[in-house]
Design an enzyme around this catalytic site. Structure first.
Site, PDB file in Angstrom:
ATOM      1  N   HIS A 255       0.792  -1.238   0.000  1.00 35.68           N
ATOM      2  CA  HIS A 255       0.000   0.000   0.000  1.00 35.68           C
ATOM      3  C   HIS A 255       0.827   1.292   0.000  1.00 35.68           C
ATOM      4  O   HIS A 255       0.660   2.152  -0.856  1.00 35.68           O
ATOM      5  CB  HIS A 255      -0.911   0.034   1.233  1.00 35.68           C
ATOM      6  CG  HIS A 255      -1.623  -1.247   1.523  1.00 35.68           C
ATOM      7  ND1 HIS A 255      -2.706  -1.686   0.805  1.00 35.68           N
ATOM      8  CD2 HIS A 255      -1.407  -2.205   2.475  1.00 35.68           C
ATOM      9  CE1 HIS A 255      -3.152  -2.828   1.300  1.00 35.68           C
ATOM     10  NE2 HIS A 255      -2.377  -3.169   2.306  1.00 35.68           N
TER      11      HIS A 255
HETATM   12  O1  RIB Z   1      -4.425  -0.637   5.506  1.00 29.00           O
HETATM   13  C1  RIB Z   1      -3.112  -0.578   5.080  1.00 29.00           C
HETATM   14  C2  RIB Z   1      -2.327   0.450   5.875  1.00 29.00           C
HETATM   15  O2  RIB Z   1      -2.302   0.072   7.263  1.00 29.00           O
HETATM   16  C3  RIB Z   1      -0.884   0.559   5.462  1.00 29.00           C
HETATM   17  O3  RIB Z   1      -0.454   1.893   5.594  1.00 29.00           O
HETATM   18  C4  RIB Z   1      -0.192  -0.321   6.451  1.00 29.00           C
HETATM   19  O4  RIB Z   1       1.183   0.020   6.596  1.00 29.00           O
HETATM   20  C5  RIB Z   1      -0.966  -0.048   7.712  1.00 29.00           C
HETATM   21  O5  RIB Z   1      -0.537   1.157   8.314  1.00 29.00           O
END
Ligand code: RIB
Ligand code: CA
Length: 329
Positions: A255
């Site tokens: 992500h």
């Molecule tokens: O949902 C994904 C997010 O949550 C990402 O930023 C991961 O690192 C966690 O922080």
């Protein structure tokens, strides 16, 4: 060069985002602030410092940020439950983590700075002559606090690129993505602040998955940094396989790296639309990303990336790690 501040809960994919920001040589990382999220704020700061040590970039200051969300009072209990369920007596599905601390990396001697992330933001934004871009890949607590403390900083911020939210996809509850669920009030404040906000949600990040075979290619570029990147991707693949399988087997969403890559190549995001977005603040909607479907509503408050160009993202990530040996030496 574009100046950025990163706001992170490092974290496997946050670490990949930090590495890509530095290795790209296209961004000036002014500072990194930690926040309570996937890891406690203290651990996130320490993990970040270890990554900077690996990259020989301990000149970048790290500030420890907020250790609890702005409003949510049950959070600490929930977090403790989360830590508890990683104990050996719990089933494997519960125990495999997306994020573990980087104790296996050499510790940094730098330490984090002795003022808080909030103090840093206020001081930096008051003094800076140029606008700065913030890349936020954890809960938005530090930035929500900042905007409440001094709303005039909006004029000093070029853009806030946020990894958070999900329109068709959630990952921490039936309605919410983790970063927004952990601090929904902060997410709401940031999105409605009047800042130029871009959301990079799960809808985009799940399109830009990385496979195990692609992690092997990254590793073969042959230095410690690429090996660490591949290790983080494999750990995420394991966690996805066990608890959140993606359509493509043996793959993981990275992500935070996708959010950062937008600053290196905006075309990695696709179907980016101006929308009106609100965040659910209670019960089943807690942390939910609510996009107003009324096409005639022109009260847009952010841009929202509904998709991503996977090939473009993988090529950018692979090439950046391939070059890392030259950049770091
Ligand atoms: O949902 C994904 C997010 O949550 C990402 O930023 C991961 O690192 C966690 O922080
Ligand atoms: Ca994160």
């Amino acid at each position: 060069m574009k100046k950025i501040i990163m706001d992170v809960d490092t974290g496997s994919d946050d670490a990949l985002a930090i590495m890509l920001a530095i290795l790209s040589k296209k961004l000036e990382v002014e500072a990194i602030c930690s926040v309570e999220g996937s890891r406690p704020a203290e651990n996130a700061a320490d993990n970040t410092l270890r990554v900077l040590h690996l990259l020989n970039r301990e000149d970048i200051p790290v500030y420890k940020g907020c250790t609890a969300p702005m409003v949510k009072s049950i959070y600490k209990d929930r977090l403790n439950i989360w830590e508890e369920r990683y104990r050996p007596e719990y089933p494997i599905r519960e125990r495999v983590r997306f994020h573990i601390d980087f104790d296996y990396l050499e510790p940094s001697e730098a330490g984090y700075q002795n003022i808080t992330a909030l103090e840093f933001y206020l001081d930096y934004l008051r003094r800076s002559e140029e606008k700065v871009t913030i890349v936020a890949t954890g809960p938005l607590t530090n930035i929500g606090m900042l905007l409440r403390a001094e709303p005039r900083v909006v004029d000093r911020i070029e853009e806030i690129v946020v990894m958070g939210g999900g329109y068709d996809i959630s990952n921490v509850s039936s309605s919410a993505e983790a970063n927004f669920w952990r601090d929904p009030e902060a997410a709401s404040i940031v999105i409605n602040s009047g800042c130029n906000v871009l959301l990079v949600p799960l809808d985009a990040t799940h399109k830009a998955y990385i496979t195990a075979a692609e992690a092997d290619v990254i590793e073969k570029t042959g230095n410690d940094i690429a090996a660490f990147a591949a290790k983080l991707i494999r750990q995420r693949i394991l966690a996805h396989n066990i608890s959140q399988p993606l359509e493509e087997p043996e793959s993981a969403a990275i992500h935070d790296a996708l959010a950062l890559c937008y600053l290196l190549d905006p075309e990695v995001l696709r179907d980016v639309r101006e929308v009106h977005c609100e965040i659910g603040l209670r019960d089943f909607s807690d942390g939910q990303t609510i996009i107003d479907p009324r096409y005639y509503d022109e009260q847009h408050n952010c841009r929202f990336a509904f998709s991503a160009d996977r090939k473009r993202f993988i090529d950018l990530v692979t090439e950046t790690f391939r070059k890392s040996a030259e950049v770091i030496s």
